[in-house]
Design an enzyme around this catalytic site. Structure first.
Site, PDB file in Angstrom:
ATOM      1  N   ALA A 144       0.815  -1.221   0.000  1.00 30.68           N
ATOM      2  CA  ALA A 144       0.000   0.000   0.000  1.00 30.68           C
ATOM      3  C   ALA A 144       0.852   1.277   0.000  1.00 30.68           C
ATOM      4  CB  ALA A 144      -0.935  -0.012   1.210  1.00 30.68           C
ATOM      5  N   THR A 192       0.162   5.435  -1.419  1.00 28.62           N
ATOM      6  CA  THR A 192      -0.289   6.528  -0.528  1.00 28.62           C
ATOM      7  C   THR A 192      -0.025   7.888  -1.178  1.00 28.62           C
ATOM      8  OG1 THR A 192       1.819   6.389   0.656  1.00 28.62           O
ATOM      9  CG2 THR A 192      -0.047   5.282   1.670  1.00 28.62           C
ATOM     10  N   PHE A 228      -3.305   0.855   5.504  1.00 28.96           N
ATOM     11  CA  PHE A 228      -4.060   0.478   6.699  1.00 28.96           C
ATOM     12  C   PHE A 228      -3.620   1.254   7.926  1.00 28.96           C
ATOM     13  CE2 PHE A 228      -5.249  -3.872   4.871  1.00 28.96           C
ATOM     14  CZ  PHE A 228      -6.504  -3.401   4.538  1.00 28.96           C
ATOM     15  N   ARG A 229      -2.376   1.760   7.868  1.00 24.70           N
ATOM     16  CA  ARG A 229      -1.832   2.389   9.059  1.00 24.70           C
ATOM     17  C   ARG A 229      -2.211   3.851   9.212  1.00 24.70           C
ATOM     18  NH1 ARG A 229       2.765  -0.585  10.823  1.00 24.70           N
ATOM     19  NH2 ARG A 229       2.206  -2.688  10.249  1.00 24.70           N
ATOM     20  N   HIS A 251      -3.637 -10.046  -3.985  1.00 30.00           N
ATOM     21  CA  HIS A 251      -4.820  -9.814  -3.152  1.00 30.00           C
ATOM     22  C   HIS A 251      -6.022  -9.353  -3.979  1.00 30.00           C
ATOM     23  CE1 HIS A 251      -2.069  -9.276   0.618  1.00 30.00           C
ATOM     24  NE2 HIS A 251      -2.242 -10.531   0.292  1.00 30.00           N
ATOM     25  N   CYS A 258     -18.736 -13.309  -8.706  1.00 31.45           N
ATOM     26  CA  CYS A 258     -19.695 -14.098  -7.922  1.00 31.45           C
ATOM     27  C   CYS A 258     -18.936 -15.198  -7.190  1.00 31.45           C
ATOM     28  CB  CYS A 258     -20.752 -14.717  -8.836  1.00 31.45           C
ATOM     29  SG  CYS A 258     -21.826 -15.885  -7.977  1.00 31.45           S
ATOM     30  N   CYS A 306     -20.557 -18.864  -8.364  1.00 31.60           N
ATOM     31  CA  CYS A 306     -20.335 -19.507  -9.666  1.00 31.60           C
ATOM     32  C   CYS A 306     -19.094 -18.979 -10.389  1.00 31.60           C
ATOM     33  CB  CYS A 306     -21.559 -19.357 -10.567  1.00 31.60           C
ATOM     34  SG  CYS A 306     -21.774 -17.707 -11.261  1.00 31.60           S
ATOM     35  N   SER A 357       4.561  -3.240   4.770  1.00 35.10           N
ATOM     36  CA  SER A 357       4.961  -3.478   6.162  1.00 35.10           C
ATOM     37  C   SER A 357       5.532  -4.889   6.323  1.00 35.10           C
ATOM     38  CB  SER A 357       3.759  -3.292   7.087  1.00 35.10           C
ATOM     39  OG  SER A 357       2.708  -4.150   6.688  1.00 35.10           O
ATOM     40  N   ASN A 416      11.113   1.301   2.387  1.00 42.15           N
ATOM     41  CA  ASN A 416       9.917   1.601   3.186  1.00 42.15           C
ATOM     42  C   ASN A 416      10.212   2.772   4.113  1.00 42.15           C
ATOM     43  OD1 ASN A 416       7.194   0.616   3.495  1.00 42.15           O
ATOM     44  ND2 ASN A 416       7.697   0.087   5.597  1.00 42.15           N
TER      45      ASN A 416
HETATM   46  P1  NAD Z   1       0.469  -1.865   5.030  1.00 46.04           P
HETATM   47  O1  NAD Z   1      -0.514  -0.745   5.218  1.00 46.04           O
HETATM   48  O2  NAD Z   1       0.512  -2.937   6.058  1.00 46.04           O
HETATM   49  O3  NAD Z   1       1.951  -1.272   4.928  1.00 46.04           O
HETATM   50  C1  NAD Z   1       2.274  -0.165   4.156  1.00 46.04           C
HETATM   51  C2  NAD Z   1       3.695   0.239   4.535  1.00 46.04           C
HETATM   52  O4  NAD Z   1       4.090   1.299   3.688  1.00 46.04           O
HETATM   53  C3  NAD Z   1       3.809   0.749   5.977  1.00 46.04           C
HETATM   54  O5  NAD Z   1       4.970   0.218   6.561  1.00 46.04           O
HETATM   55  C4  NAD Z   1       3.907   2.265   5.791  1.00 46.04           C
HETATM   56  O6  NAD Z   1       4.659   2.888   6.836  1.00 46.04           O
HETATM   57  C5  NAD Z   1       4.625   2.345   4.464  1.00 46.04           C
HETATM   58  N1  NAD Z   1       4.378   3.579   3.701  1.00 46.04           N
HETATM   59  C6  NAD Z   1       3.225   4.306   3.613  1.00 46.04           C
HETATM   60  N2  NAD Z   1       3.370   5.316   2.751  1.00 46.04           N
HETATM   61  C7  NAD Z   1       4.660   5.249   2.301  1.00 46.04           C
HETATM   62  C8  NAD Z   1       5.413   6.038   1.387  1.00 46.04           C
HETATM   63  N3  NAD Z   1       4.881   7.098   0.772  1.00 46.04           N
HETATM   64  N4  NAD Z   1       6.704   5.695   1.154  1.00 46.04           N
HETATM   65  C9  NAD Z   1       7.270   4.614   1.774  1.00 46.04           C
HETATM   66  N5  NAD Z   1       6.598   3.848   2.637  1.00 46.04           N
HETATM   67  C10 NAD Z   1       5.305   4.141   2.892  1.00 46.04           C
HETATM   68  O7  NAD Z   1       0.186  -2.433   3.576  1.00 46.04           O
HETATM   69  P2  NAD Z   1       0.655  -3.778   2.873  1.00 46.04           P
HETATM   70  O8  NAD Z   1       2.003  -4.193   3.344  1.00 46.04           O
HETATM   71  O9  NAD Z   1       0.372  -3.592   1.456  1.00 46.04           O
HETATM   72  O10 NAD Z   1      -0.320  -4.924   3.414  1.00 46.04           O
HETATM   73  C11 NAD Z   1      -1.605  -4.745   3.930  1.00 46.04           C
HETATM   74  C12 NAD Z   1      -2.809  -4.975   3.007  1.00 46.04           C
HETATM   75  O11 NAD Z   1      -3.350  -3.741   2.615  1.00 46.04           O
HETATM   76  C13 NAD Z   1      -2.606  -5.659   1.710  1.00 46.04           C
HETATM   77  O12 NAD Z   1      -3.252  -6.864   1.822  1.00 46.04           O
HETATM   78  C14 NAD Z   1      -3.350  -4.815   0.661  1.00 46.04           C
HETATM   79  O13 NAD Z   1      -4.162  -5.665  -0.085  1.00 46.04           O
HETATM   80  C15 NAD Z   1      -4.160  -3.874   1.449  1.00 46.04           C
HETATM   81  N6  NAD Z   1      -4.361  -2.466   0.983  1.00 46.04           N
HETATM   82  C16 NAD Z   1      -4.192  -2.098  -0.338  1.00 46.04           C
HETATM   83  C17 NAD Z   1      -4.297  -0.754  -0.714  1.00 46.04           C
HETATM   84  C18 NAD Z   1      -4.122  -0.389  -2.180  1.00 46.04           C
HETATM   85  O14 NAD Z   1      -4.483  -1.142  -3.054  1.00 46.04           O
HETATM   86  N7  NAD Z   1      -3.540   0.785  -2.465  1.00 46.04           N
HETATM   87  C19 NAD Z   1      -4.562   0.213   0.253  1.00 46.04           C
HETATM   88  C20 NAD Z   1      -4.753  -0.197   1.602  1.00 46.04           C
HETATM   89  C21 NAD Z   1      -4.642  -1.543   1.945  1.00 46.04           C
HETATM   90 ZN    ZN Z   2     -23.080 -16.618  -9.771  1.00 49.16          ZN
END
Ligand code: NAD
Ligand code: ZN
Length: 271
Positions: free
Chosen positions: A39, A43, A50-51, A138, A146, A149, A214, A238
């Site tokens: 994610a 951002t 999620f954080r 994911h 669905c 089916c 994360s 990260n």
């Molecule tokens: P996570 O939220 O657990 O971790 C994101 C990490 O990225 C954190 O450590 C955070 O500190 C870091 N971060 C945030 N912005 C940043 C930036 N600009 N530069 C560098 N680092 C940055 O997300 P994850 O590891 O992807 O796993 C959690 C679940 O969240 C996944 O299953 C995913 O499917 C789902 N999710 C997806 C989205 C999306 O599609 N954009 C958004 C939210 C959650």
């Molecule tokens: Zn169906």
């Protein structure tokens, strides 16, 4: 090579530049790169992880909207579709950022084997990475399926019906079953082919680059271990510490967009 990491907390500018240089050198040497994104690469495109202290995830805890409840409770299906109706325009309308563009440049340079993403936002496709190289481990919130089916439903058409109030919880046109956003919810089995493909890629790469994750959600978080086990290099980008920093060759601490752009420049790949 001994592992090199910038200081865990507030590294100096020199440390940061050195991390770009070392990561760029590893990218330049590599021939089969597997990228794993989370994610944090999105951002900067306005999609909260999620954080972040975002109202959406506070009001709709994805752990509450889990798969078992989706299957068994109309209340959960209604809440899931309410969240999907509200978040779809943000996801559909988002534009790729510097992080997505830098990853697309790795493919243009001919070094990308597969791009495994935990994101459900479709931004890697929009940035120009080939769909056949992308593994959406994911799922995708830009599709609906669905669960009874397997029929795919046009998410754009569903959105119009949801907004018009014609539909609150969609039913399958084919079997009358339960239609779900095509994302993998908590408690939902991982998609078999995607998971196998991701681990196969991790097993045959010579460098894994992880960005904006994360690295606490398994099985995706097991991919770096797999790559390291077969002798691949590991680069982790990260803005906070991850549990896999200790096995990485280079840890780059900072914003995904700025860091990845700098690294691909250092590697000589046009961003
Ligand atoms: P996570 O939220 O657990 O971790 C994101 C990490 O990225 C954190 O450590 C955070 O500190 C870091 N971060 C945030 N912005 C940043 C930036 N600009 N530069 C560098 N680092 C940055 O997300 P994850 O590891 O992807 O796993 C959690 C679940 O969240 C996944 O299953 C995913 O499917 C789902 N999710 C997806 C989205 C999306 O599609 N954009 C958004 C939210 C959650
Ligand atoms: Zn169906």
């Amino acid at each position: 090579m001994s592992p090199w990491k910038a200081a865990a907390t507030s590294p100096s500018m020199d440390d940061v530049r050195e991390s770009y240089r070392r990561a760029g050198a590893l990218l330049a040497e590599a021939r089969r790169i597997v990228v794993l994104t989370g994610a944090g690469v999105s951002t900067e495109s306005g999609i909260p992880d999620f954080r972040s202290p975002s109202g959406v995830w506070k009001r709709y805890d994805p752990r509450q909207l889990n798969y078992e409840r989706f299957c068994t409770s109309i209340v959960t299906r209604r809440a899931t579709w309410e969240l999907a109706r509200m978040s779809y325009p943000l996801l559909r309308g988002a534009t790729p950022g510097a992080a997505h563009r830098a990853i697309a440049a790795i493919e243009t340079a001919g070094r990308l084997d597969r791009l495994v993403t935990q994101n459900v936002d479709g931004l890697h496709q929009k940035a120009g990475n080939s769909p056949e190289r992308i593994i959406e481990i994911h799922g995708s919130s830009l599709r609906a399926v669905c669960i009874d089916c397997g029929r795919e439903h046009d998410r754009e058409a569903l959105q119009r019906q949801l907004l018009a109030g014609d539909v609150v919880v969609p039913d399958c046109e084919g079997c009358g079953g339960r239609v779900k956003p095509a994302t993998i919810s908590f408690g939902q089995p991982m998609p078999e082919r995607e998971t196998l493909d991701a681990f196969a890629a991790a097993t045959s790469c010579d460098l894994m680059l992880v960005a904006g994750s994360s690295l606490v959600v398994y099985p995706a978080a097991g991919l770096p271990d797999q790559a390291v086990a077969v002798g691949a290099r590991l680069v982790v980008v990260n803005n906070e510490e991850t549990p896999k920093d200790s096995i990485a060759d280079v840890v780059v601490r900072g914003s995904a967009g700025e860091s990845l752009a700098a690294m691909v420049r250092e590697a000589g790949f046009a961003a």
